[in-house]
Design a protein around this motif. Structure first.
Motif, short mmCIF file in Angstrom:
data_model
loop_
_atom_site.label_atom_id
_atom_site.label_comp_id
_atom_site.label_asym_id
_atom_site.label_seq_id
_atom_site.Cartn_x
_atom_site.Cartn_y
_atom_site.Cartn_z
N ILE A 227 0.84 -1.21 0.00
CA ILE A 227 0.00 0.00 0.00
C ILE A 227 0.87 1.25 0.00
O ILE A 227 0.57 2.24 -0.70
N GLU A 228 1.96 1.24 0.76
CA GLU A 228 2.86 2.40 0.76
C GLU A 228 3.54 2.57 -0.59
O GLU A 228 3.80 3.70 -1.03
N SER A 229 3.81 1.46 -1.29
CA SER A 229 4.35 1.55 -2.65
C SER A 229 3.32 2.21 -3.58
O SER A 229 3.68 3.00 -4.46
N LEU A 230 2.05 1.87 -3.38
CA LEU A 230 0.99 2.51 -4.17
C LEU A 230 0.95 4.00 -3.90
O LEU A 230 0.81 4.81 -4.82
N GLN A 231 1.04 4.39 -2.63
CA GLN A 231 1.05 5.81 -2.30
C GLN A 231 2.22 6.53 -2.95
O GLN A 231 2.08 7.64 -3.49
N GLU A 232 3.41 5.92 -2.90
CA GLU A 232 4.58 6.53 -3.51
C GLU A 232 4.43 6.63 -5.02
O GLU A 232 4.83 7.62 -5.64
N ALA A 233 3.83 5.61 -5.63
CA ALA A 233 3.63 5.63 -7.08
C ALA A 233 2.67 6.74 -7.49
O ALA A 233 2.89 7.41 -8.52
N THR A 234 1.61 6.95 -6.74
CA THR A 234 0.68 8.02 -7.07
C THR A 234 1.33 9.39 -6.89
O THR A 234 1.11 10.29 -7.71
N ARG A 235 2.15 9.54 -5.84
CA ARG A 235 2.86 10.82 -5.67
C ARG A 235 3.84 11.05 -6.83
O ARG A 235 3.96 12.17 -7.33
N ARG A 236 4.54 10.00 -7.23
CA ARG A 236 5.48 10.13 -8.35
C ARG A 236 4.75 10.47 -9.65
O ARG A 236 5.23 11.30 -10.44
N SER A 237 3.58 9.88 -9.86
CA SER A 237 2.82 10.16 -11.08
C SER A 237 2.32 11.60 -11.09
O SER A 237 2.32 12.26 -12.14
N PHE A 238 1.89 12.09 -9.93
CA PHE A 238 1.48 13.49 -9.86
C PHE A 238 2.66 14.41 -10.16
O PHE A 238 2.51 15.43 -10.86
N ALA A 239 3.85 14.07 -9.65
CA ALA A 239 5.03 14.88 -9.93
C ALA A 239 5.38 14.84 -11.42
O ALA A 239 5.75 15.86 -12.01
N SER A 240 5.24 13.67 -12.04
CA SER A 240 5.50 13.56 -13.48
C SER A 240 4.50 14.40 -14.28
O SER A 240 4.88 15.08 -15.24
N TYR A 241 3.24 14.35 -13.88
CA TYR A 241 2.23 15.15 -14.57
C TYR A 241 2.54 16.64 -14.44
O TYR A 241 2.47 17.39 -15.42
N SER A 242 2.93 17.07 -13.24
CA SER A 242 3.28 18.48 -13.03
C SER A 242 4.49 18.87 -13.86
O SER A 242 4.56 19.98 -14.40
N SER A 243 5.46 17.96 -13.99
CA SER A 243 6.66 18.26 -14.78
C SER A 243 6.30 18.41 -16.26
O SER A 243 6.83 19.30 -16.95
N LEU A 244 5.40 17.55 -16.73
CA LEU A 244 4.98 17.66 -18.13
C LEU A 244 4.26 18.98 -18.38
O LEU A 244 4.50 19.64 -19.41
N ALA A 246 4.62 21.76 -16.65
CA ALA A 246 5.62 22.83 -16.54
C ALA A 246 6.46 22.91 -17.81
O ALA A 246 6.79 24.01 -18.28
N GLY A 247 6.80 21.74 -18.39
CA GLY A 247 7.57 21.76 -19.63
C GLY A 247 6.80 22.40 -20.77
O GLY A 247 7.37 23.18 -21.56
N GLU A 248 5.51 22.10 -20.87
CA GLU A 248 4.71 22.72 -21.92
C GLU A 248 4.57 24.23 -21.70
O GLU A 248 4.63 25.01 -22.66
N GLN A 249 4.41 24.64 -20.45
CA GLN A 249 4.32 26.07 -20.17
C GLN A 249 5.62 26.78 -20.49
O GLN A 249 5.62 27.91 -21.01
N ASN A 250 6.75 26.13 -20.21
CA ASN A 250 8.05 26.74 -20.55
C ASN A 250 8.19 26.92 -22.06
O ASN A 250 8.73 27.93 -22.54
N GLY A 251 7.70 25.91 -22.82
CA GLY A 251 7.75 26.03 -24.27
C GLY A 251 6.92 27.21 -24.77
O GLY A 251 7.35 27.96 -25.66
N VAL A 252 5.73 27.40 -24.20
CA VAL A 252 4.88 28.53 -24.60
C VAL A 252 5.55 29.85 -24.25
O VAL A 252 5.56 30.80 -25.06
N ILE A 253 6.15 29.93 -23.07
CA ILE A 253 6.82 31.17 -22.66
C ILE A 253 8.00 31.47 -23.57
O ILE A 253 8.25 32.64 -23.94
N ASN A 254 8.75 30.44 -23.95
CA ASN A 254 9.88 30.66 -24.86
C ASN A 254 9.41 31.18 -26.21
O ASN A 254 10.04 32.07 -26.80
#
Length: 322
Positions: A227-244, A246-254
């Protein structure tokens, strides 16, 4: 209300009522009595109707009871969380040296699953039956955690290929599910570990039961780790989604910055020559002077901006990001 009696060691399953179950509990040994209560049933004194100690077991069959593990001398009582679909139910368990009684709201196939486990394990006493029930409860948490973990990993892979808003909603649901599993299982493991540890310290506690208790504690820690592995996986996926994102927003700003680099000097020239200076009104007398300053100067600035962007390789970085 459905009452099922499983007699051992033959694993004979019969249906009866509370009066019949009370009679069997008073006379027979090595029994499993399962009481299925309707989901919206009114609270009933189930322990008293089964001929059990109504004072100490007044919680037995009562809805809304939290996780529990009590050693009551010649008997023990548990409130065991079980995963059923998207919901988490609680099974009430009372065990003695002669019988094991369970009560729950809904979960119509619980008695059948327990009977299947008894046919494979062939328990020698009701305490052994208790550990089979506890292991079955842990199995429901393990299955739910692994299934949700695989779904989280699939969503994370899909995000890198094609990000969608529905994926964020699915991740939020999975993260909430992991919190529900952890919140339901952790208190139960804590109270059961405390009771089992005290019993194992007692020299009169049989070695076979100590082994079953240790196996349950080990299995509980492994399921909690899942269950703790599931919690860590969901946190990692949220971080990956936020990174994606942020990357798209950086491209628009550039891209906006590049447009600004090109058009800001042109806007300055347009505003400058739009002012009514004496030089502009008196000295620019020919059409050639006008076109040279109005068009030629802006073309030179535009070409200079493109040259600067090319030399700094900003275009290439944007193409690599795409």
């Amino acid at each position: 209300m459905t009452v099922t009696v499983v007699s051992m060691p033959e694993v004979t399953v019969t249906r009866t009522d509370l009066a019949g179950a009370r009679e069997r509990l008073a006379g027979d040994s090595l029994l499993l009595v399962d009481v299925e209560l309707p989901p919206d049933a009114e609270p009933v004194p189930l322990a008293a109707r089964l001929g059990l100690d109504a004072a100490e077991l007044d919680w037995f069959g009562r809805p809304g009871e939290p996780a529990r593990a009590d050693f009551l001398g010649d008997r023990a009582g548990f409130v065991v969380p079980v995963v059923q679909g998207d919901a988490i139910r609680h099974v009430h368990v009372v065990v003695t040296e002669r019988f094991l009684a369970t009560a729950h709201h809904g979960q119509g196939d619980l008695a059948h699953k327990i009977a299947q486990g008894l046919r494979h394990e062939r328990p020698v006493d009701p305490v052994h039956m208790l550990f089979i029930v506890l292991q079955e409860a842990l199995a429901t948490f393990r299955l739910s955690a692994v299934r949700n973990l695989l779904e989280t990993e699939e969503l994370e892979d899909e995000m890198f290929e094609d990000r969608k808003a529905e994926q964020l909603q699915s991740l939020a649901r999975l993260r909430r599910r992991s919190a529900q599993l952890h919140h339901a299982l952790l208190p139960f493991l804590q109270v059961t570990d405390a009771v089992l540890t005290r019993r194992m310290i007692n020299p009169s506690f049989p070695e076979e039961r100590q082994r079953s208790a240790r196996e349950f504690q080990t299995a509980g820690r492994l399921v909690l780790a899942d269950i703790e592995s599931l919690q860590e996986a969901t946190r990692r996926s949220f971080a990956s989604y936020s990174s994606l994102v942020a990357g798209e927003q950086n491209g628009v700003i550039n891209r906006l910055a590049i447009v600004s680099v090109i058009f800001l000097p042109l806007s300055f020239l347009t505003g400058f020559f739009g002012m009514n200076f004496t030089f502009l009104t008196d000295k620019l007398e020919t059409r050639d002077d006008f076109w040279l300053l109005a068009i030629g100067l802006q073309a030179m600035v535009l070409l200079g901006s493109v040259y600067v962007l090319h030399r700094t390789r900003i275009w290439r970085r944007l193409l690599d990001e795409d």
